[in-house]
Structures are given as structure tokens and as C-alpha cells.
Design an enzyme around this catalytic site. Sequence first.
Site: not given
Length: 317
Positions: A8, A35, A141
Site C-alpha cells: 500500500g 496494487i 473497519y
Amino acid sequence: MKKVLITGSLGQIGSELTTTLREKYGHDNIIATDIREIDSPVVTEGPFEILDVTNGKAIHDLAEKHNVDTIIHLAALLSAKAENNPQLAWNLNMNGLMNALEVARELNTKFFTPSSIGAFGPTTPKDQTPQDTIQRPTTMYGVNKVSGELLCDYYYHRFGVDTRGVRFPGLISNVTEPGGGTTDYAVEIYYEALKNKRYSSYIAEGTHMDMMYMPDAINAIIQLMEADPNQLKHRNAFNVTAMSAAPEHFEQAIQKHIPEFTMDYQVDPVRQAIAESWPNSIDASAATEEWGFKAEYDLEKMTEDMLDKLKAKLSIR
Ligand code: AKB
């Protein structure tokens, strides 16, 4: 840390962490992954690889290829996005974490991943939230973050993986904008103040949350990863914070520099409900005692620096 793989790395934390670590440990020693690929110094100024963290073998192959001794796992969906797509959040936030931890175990690397104030919930004590307390979050989350804290503890106790982590508050940066968080207003407000001299806050007046300027967050990661393991009692979920603030505090701080700046409120019920389930302020004394954490930027100092840096970035005089 000698050779580090970051997942990330094009996100809000990753883009600044990659640059700082490359300056400190050498450009070739920081393997940035994400990604997607975009036009960014993260991609052009050192090793960069495309990596989908839901593919455990792909993480393993890259970590082995570059012979890394540390994995910093940042790839994750933030709170508001996770609430919009809980199934995707579980897959990315939990399976991605499990895959990265497995690679750390297999290749015997150190490991860092951030938790968040989102790991707390409505039944948590709201003010000066202690390090060890009730954690019954009501968001996907939050469920991911608590599970992640426990999973990292498990990998340390069960397999001896050197896992470490902090509970970050809302992070404010002038480099990369966050995407899909509840605390994003605290970044947007600076851009809008400079561009349009007005801002509509989706978080209601009086809603306090912890916040921190990105340079303090980056220092916290490096300091914790370099800390003597014998000093660490908590390891994976240290409360860290620099300030507790509500939207009107940002408004007032900005008005000291831009007196004509005005703010109104158009509250978003989803993000407001998430914010209300989180603490007003957290107690970071365990991080201070165990590895010397200390934030350098308060609201005033951060506001001055944010406005200076963003003026240059947006070419505003
Ligand atoms: C979010 O708002 O989701 C994040 C966080 C506090 O974890 N900034």
C-alpha cells in the site's frame, strides 16, 4: 530494519513513509508495492512492484526475491469505504493481513501494521481512552482493526514473529490525500481554505477526534520499529496521538492565517455515526513510557506548516 517491503505504498501513509525510509536506509533497500502504478516518486525513485495483498504467494515471492528483513503492511480500506463495502473490507483488511503475517512467519521478518482509533467503540471510555480498555467497535473497519491487533499478538506469542503496531488517529498530510476515511475532513479543510476560502464540514460541530500530522506518524513508525524489543509490553496496538480536535478548532486555527475563511456544516450521517462511536481523546502514555513516543506538532504548528506547504503545492500566493 535493513531491507523493507511496504504494501500500500501509494496510499496516504505509504507515500511519505517510502520517501523517508529511502532517505534513511538507502533507496535500493525500500521495496515499495501497491496494487496500481501511478506517476509518483514512490514508483520512480526506488524499487517498485505491483502487488495484490490478497494473493499470499505473490507477497511471499516478492519478499523472498528482495530478501527483505521487515514487512510494513499498509494496504487496507479506511473506515467510511469499509462501511460501504463490508465484504470487500473483510477480504482486503483481514485476508491481506493474514497473508502478510504468514510471509513474515515463513521468512522470519519483522512486521509492522497500523491499527486505529477505529478499534474503539461506543462502550469504550470516551475521554483519555486508556491503552487497555473495552473494545467493542460497531463498524466493519473497527472489527477488522481489533481482529488485526489480536492476530498480530497471536503471531508474536504463537510463532515468535516480531510484530509491532500503533493505533493511529486521523492523519493529516500535505503530500497524499486520504481516501474513504472518517477523519478526511481535517485534510480537505486545508485545501478548501486555500482554494475557495470556505469549507462545508461533513462532521458536526463539537465532534472531537484525535489527530496527528504525518511527520509525527512517520517518526512513530520508525521509532517503534527501532525500539528495543525488551522494552515493549504492548507491541501491536499502542495508542498514539498529537491533538484532540473538533471541526471548529481547525476553522479557528486556519482563520489566524486566512481571516476571511468561513465554514458551515452539511453533516453526513454515516461518517458522523462512525465519528461518534470513536473516542474524544486517547491516552498515549504507554507509547511514551515503552518507546519514547512524543508528537512534535500541535494544531497551531501543524496548521502553519500545512498552509505553507499546500500554498507551494497548489501555486497559491
Ligand atoms: C479513518 O478515518 O478511517 C482513518 C482512521 C482514523 O483510521 N483516518
